[in-house]
Scaffold this active site. Sequence first.
Site, PDB file in Angstrom:
ATOM      1  N   GLU A   1       1.319  -1.097   0.334  1.00 56.32           N
ATOM      2  CA  GLU A   1       0.039  -0.005  -0.252  1.00 56.32           C
ATOM      3  C   GLU A   1       0.711   1.174  -0.094  1.00 56.32           C
ATOM      4  OE1 GLU A   1      -2.971  -0.172   3.510  1.00 56.32           O
ATOM      5  OE2 GLU A   1      -3.836  -2.429   2.105  1.00 56.32           O
TER       6      GLU A   1
ATOM      7  N   GLU B   1      -4.901  -8.067  -0.669  1.00 56.13           N
ATOM      8  CA  GLU B   1      -5.352  -7.738   0.782  1.00 56.13           C
ATOM      9  C   GLU B   1      -6.587  -7.243   0.062  1.00 56.13           C
ATOM     10  OE1 GLU B   1      -4.343  -5.540   3.629  1.00 56.13           O
ATOM     11  OE2 GLU B   1      -1.946  -5.910   3.182  1.00 56.13           O
TER      12      GLU B   1
ATOM     13  N   TYR C   1      -9.750  -2.864  -0.449  1.00 60.30           N
ATOM     14  CA  TYR C   1     -10.530  -2.096   0.603  1.00 60.30           C
ATOM     15  C   TYR C   1     -11.856  -1.015  -0.042  1.00 60.30           C
ATOM     16  CZ  TYR C   1      -7.639  -4.645   3.566  1.00 60.30           C
ATOM     17  OH  TYR C   1      -6.262  -5.489   4.405  1.00 60.30           O
TER      18      TYR C   1
END
Length: 202
Positions: A39, A134, A110
Site C-alpha cells: 500500500e 488484501e 477496501y
Amino acid sequence: ITDGSGLNQKWKQYLDEIAVYLQDLKNNGVEVLFRPFHEMNQGVFWWGGRPGVSGTRRLYQISHDYLTNIKRLDNLIWVWNIQDFGSLSNDAQSYNPGSNYFEVASLDVYEGFQTWKYDVMRNVAGGKPIAIGECDVLPDASRLVIEPLWTFAMSWSELTFQYNTGDKIRSVYNQAITRDEMGAWQSSVINPPTPPIPPPAP
C-alpha cells in the site's frame, strides 16, 4: 534513498538481516511472493504516501536491486502493491516502480470492487499477472466472471469472517484453485539419458 548515506546504509543492514531467511528459503527450493512496502500510496505507513521518482517507489527499487543483484536472491516473486483509493488512476503511475521491478501488480481492495479499478491494474500490469493483495470482502463469482484476470486474492485475517458469511467464503473457495489442488510445485531435474556402454575392446 541517497546511496552511501547513514540511513541508506542502515536500510541495507536491515535488508541483510532478512536476506538470511530469504536465502534459507532459496536453499530449500522455496519461491517467495514478496510484497514489500505494501500500500505504498497509503500515507499511514512510514514508507508510504510519497509519490514520484524520489518517493516510495525509489525505496522499492533500491531494495529490489540490493536483494536481486547484491544478495542474488532469484527466488523472490516481486509483488508491487497499492491501495484502491479514488486517486488510483494517478497512483498507479506515481508509485509505479517500472515493469522491470515486479512480476505481479496487486491492489488492496477496501473501498469496494469496481471494474474501473480492475481496468487500471490490468493496464498498468502490461500483461503481467494482477492480484488482490488484501481485501475485507471477498470477490464473489459474478465479480470474477467480469474480472477474470485476478490471479489470487488474500482476505485480511479476522476481516475474512467479519465481512463474509460462511456461505460466501465457501462459495469463493469452491470456485478457486486452492493450494492442495495445485500439485507439486517443485523444480524437477530431468536426468540426461545414460550413454550406452561401449563394447569391450577386442
